[in-house]
Design a protein around this motif. Sequence first.
Motif, short mmCIF file in Angstrom:
data_model
loop_
_atom_site.label_atom_id
_atom_site.label_comp_id
_atom_site.label_asym_id
_atom_site.label_seq_id
_atom_site.Cartn_x
_atom_site.Cartn_y
_atom_site.Cartn_z
N GLU A 144 8.38 29.11 -11.55
CA GLU A 144 9.40 30.14 -11.32
C GLU A 144 10.75 29.68 -11.85
N ALA A 145 11.08 28.41 -11.64
CA ALA A 145 12.35 27.86 -12.11
C ALA A 145 12.45 27.92 -13.63
N GLN A 146 11.32 28.04 -14.31
CA GLN A 146 11.30 28.13 -15.78
C GLN A 146 11.21 29.58 -16.25
N GLY A 147 11.36 30.54 -15.33
CA GLY A 147 11.38 31.95 -15.71
C GLY A 147 10.03 32.63 -15.78
N VAL A 148 9.02 32.06 -15.10
CA VAL A 148 7.68 32.64 -15.08
C VAL A 148 7.39 33.15 -13.67
N ASP A 149 6.84 34.36 -13.56
CA ASP A 149 6.50 34.92 -12.25
C ASP A 149 5.02 34.79 -11.93
N GLY A 150 4.17 34.70 -12.94
CA GLY A 150 2.74 34.57 -12.69
C GLY A 150 1.96 34.42 -13.97
N TYR A 151 0.66 34.23 -13.81
CA TYR A 151 -0.23 34.05 -14.96
C TYR A 151 -1.42 34.98 -14.83
N VAL A 152 -1.85 35.49 -15.99
CA VAL A 152 -3.13 36.17 -16.11
C VAL A 152 -3.90 35.34 -17.11
#
Length: 198
Positions: A140-148
């Motif tokens: 999240e700290a790197q700007g990612v909310d989740g993965y598919v």
Amino acid sequence: MKKTLSPGAWKKTAFPKYTTQLMNLANQTAQGTRPKVVGQMSELFPQYRRSTEKPSVEGWEQWYREQNPEAIERATDKICGQMDSLKEAIRLIDRDMIRDWVEDLVVNKTYQGLYYQQLILEEIAAERGESWRLATPEEEAQGVDGYVGEEAYSVKPSTYKSMDRLPETLRGKIVFYRKNAAGELVFEVEEQLKGGRR
């Protein structure tokens, strides 16, 4: 290679505490320093530099004012108008309103945002026939909310599209969502932007 440059002196303006934060806020809403008001600085400044062998802040100021004689006043007027609106709003704010705002942010908006993230990631995963997961705090700290699958996603409300400067760097594919008039959640996936979106 290490070099030291001497860029010269320029005017330093002192402002009382908190005033620049408020003026920045007013300017963000009023859009007083947008290129259509004050000009495209990334084009204007090189023009100035080509016009002189001895650049200086005084020279730049004179050149800019000659090219755009009304720009600073137009920007000032726009920001002043918004500042007056902010002053009126500030008078309305008390402890109860602040508590309501904090509660709305921490409870309602957090639930809504995180719930929508989950629904959207689930839907994308179902379409692709892959698993999904929410991001770790580090991700999240790197700007990612989740993965598919192995693909990273940033899931944001569509209001992010209109921001001049995002409060964070978004990584991976970007999903913008909004609710339509019928209350349905509508989202679109943008392709990954090189280096993220800021």
